[in-house]
Write an enzyme that holds these catalytic residues in place. Structure first.
Site, PDB file in Angstrom:
ATOM      1  N   ALA A  13       0.878  -1.380  -0.134  1.00  0.00           N
ATOM      2  CA  ALA A  13      -0.062   0.090  -0.325  1.00  0.00           C
ATOM      3  C   ALA A  13       0.877   0.943   0.148  1.00  0.00           C
ATOM      4  CB  ALA A  13      -0.809  -0.105   1.406  1.00  0.00           C
ATOM      5  N   TYR A 163       3.985 -14.561 -16.201  1.00  0.00           N
ATOM      6  CA  TYR A 163       2.785 -13.629 -15.147  1.00  0.00           C
ATOM      7  C   TYR A 163       1.543 -14.042 -15.225  1.00  0.00           C
ATOM      8  CZ  TYR A 163       0.815  -9.339 -13.675  1.00  0.00           C
ATOM      9  OH  TYR A 163      -0.290  -8.351 -13.044  1.00  0.00           O
TER      10      TYR A 163
END
Length: 254
Positions: A13, A163
């Protein structure tokens, strides 16, 4: 439902989408746990857990900045405990931390493959597991994974198999855990953007021109807010797309 005094634990975050989510929830009076590796400024990327904590407080929330590497299961357990002790519990977990390396099979070093698996799939699983004892005590508990709908069309895999595998692993966590935890009242969902989001990671991967074409992280934060303020038994086991979901909630201006 509202987020007043709810404790939202967000991995990764310190910038980008995670930061936007933190500030959106802070505006609603939530307690925000900013859990990320970035304790000191990065030479190329802005933001640290401490700078976001200051912004959260300014936005009207309460903040707790904790250093976390989601590859470290002992570290995860420690920061979960610290967060719960500090705020009296954990109501929502947002698995936002991510690693990205967009390349074909021959051009992807195994250390990059391992990193993406460790951070994306394994990190999501480990954080969810560690959060369970706290979520089970919450009134409206949620786990939200920032991962895409699973689509087996090869076009989503052919240019970056490693990915996509790692992100699909997160979405499989959503599917399985939502069924497993439904009886405990814990909602588990995935959220993914309809199109590219303007983050510093995108600028590094795609360059300035792609960055300038992207939407801001605010659209993802708005969607997260709608998810977390939904009664947990009403929305679980879904792979949501930000724009589609917000349209369902009456949003028209994108």
């Amino acid at each position: 439902m509202n987020l007043k005094d709810q404790t939202i634990f967000i991995t990764g975050a310190s910038r980008g989408i995670g930061r936007a989510i933190a500030l959106k929830c802070a505006e609603a009076g939530a307690n925000i746990v900013i859990a990320s590796k970035t304790d000191t400024p990065h030479p190329k990327l802005p933001g640290t857990i401490h700078s976001v904590a200051e912004e959260v407080e300014q936005a009207g929330g309460k903040a707790l900045a904790l250093v976390l590497d989601v590859r470290d299961e002992e570290g995860i357990a420690n920061v979960m405990r610290q967060a719960a002790d500090h705020f009296g519990g954990i109501d929502c977990l947002i698995n936002n931390a991510g690693a990205i390396f967009l390349a074909g099979t021959g051009a992807t070093p195994m250390k990059r493959y391992d990193l993406m698996q460790s951070v994306n799939t394994r990190g999501t699983y480990a954080c969810s597991q560690a959060a369970l004892p706290y979520l089970q005590k919450a009134k409206n508990p949620h786990i939200l994974n920032l991962s895409p709908p699973i689509d087996m069309d090869p076009k989503w895999l052919e240019n970056h198999v490693a990915y996509t595998i790692s992100k699909y692993g997160m979405s499989m966590c959503t599917l399985g855990m939502s069924a497993e935890l439904k009886s405990a009242g814990i909602a588990v969902n995935s959220l993914w953007p309809r199109t590219i989001i303007a983050t510093d990671a995108l600028r590094m991967v795609g360059g300035t021109s792609l960055f300038q074409m992207a939407r801001t992280p605010a659209i993802m934060a708005d969607a997260v807010y709608e998810i977390l303020t939904t009664e947990n038994n009403e929305l679980t086991g879904q792979w949501l797309i930000d724009e589609t979901f917000l349209k369902q909630r009456g949003v028209t201006d994108f």
